[in-house]
Design a protein around this motif. Sequence first.
Motif, mmCIF file in Angstrom:
data_model
loop_
_atom_site.group_PDB
_atom_site.id
_atom_site.type_symbol
_atom_site.label_atom_id
_atom_site.label_comp_id
_atom_site.label_asym_id
_atom_site.label_seq_id
_atom_site.Cartn_x
_atom_site.Cartn_y
_atom_site.Cartn_z
ATOM 1 N N ASP A 280 19.425 38.766 41.540
ATOM 2 C CA ASP A 280 20.352 38.967 42.553
ATOM 3 C C ASP A 280 20.478 40.411 43.269
ATOM 4 N N LEU B 198 20.029 40.950 46.738
ATOM 5 C CA LEU B 198 20.885 41.931 47.948
ATOM 6 C C LEU B 198 20.124 43.106 48.612
ATOM 7 N N HIS C 102 28.019 49.316 48.583
ATOM 8 C CA HIS C 102 27.701 47.472 47.900
ATOM 9 C C HIS C 102 29.012 46.693 48.287
ATOM 10 N N ALA D 253 29.022 44.054 50.801
ATOM 11 C CA ALA D 253 29.494 42.656 50.043
ATOM 12 C C ALA D 253 30.320 41.843 51.196
#
Length: 245
Positions: free
Chosen positions: A181, A185, A225, A229
């Motif tokens: 994952d 991403l 990150h 997100a």
Amino acid sequence: MIIEAARLAGSNLFSPASRSVLFKSLGLTMLLLVGLWFGLGEAFSSFAMPWLENLLPGLPDWAGWAGTIAAIIAGVGLALVLALFVAPVTAAMAGLFLDDIADVIEIRDYPDETPGRPMPLAQSIRQSLGFLLVVGLGNLFALVLLLVPGINLAAFFLVNGYLLGREYFEFAAMRFMSPADAKRLRSRNSTTIFFAGLIIAAFLSVPLLNLLTPMFAAGMMVHLHKMIAMKAGASPLSDMRQDRD
């Protein structure tokens, strides 16, 4: 996002909460580089010097200057090679200290969010060794391109920008999701992460300051990150984390 993440990472370097991690990261980075310096010097003395002595036997005394010049050139060459090893060394340090750095940042800057989960020791070591190998091979490629006029400097920034951006971001993302994952991403945000990696490569190119690259790069990618997100929305990350559990 990139500039803000870099600013936050820079402000985190010398904060009181980060001081312990800073000293450990800086100390181990310097220790590894000193060890590499002596190792490279010993390899040169053991292999290159006997070859030069066999190549130029019976030189008159006045030609001893040639040996002195050769030694100076060798010292400069060793310094340049060592400079290229800074990137792989920071890669090795990343796996050791990323979780410590991320914990500090998440507690201080994101207190209302669920903290990430440190990677298991075996996975962390495996990731660090893989990171070291990838960045080391990439910089060997960049070293070959240093001999090509016009693209040598660009090669250093492009290779390290891509590799460091990719690897540090995946390290940060894997605190919240599976490696697969994290790669997906990163792939969806590859352009943003590449330009963030170029900032890390620029930081890496500054002598002495580059010893702090593990702290700066890890902190920057933790923030980046988080920003990616938030932009994507919380639910995808929550689902990914449940899949990991």
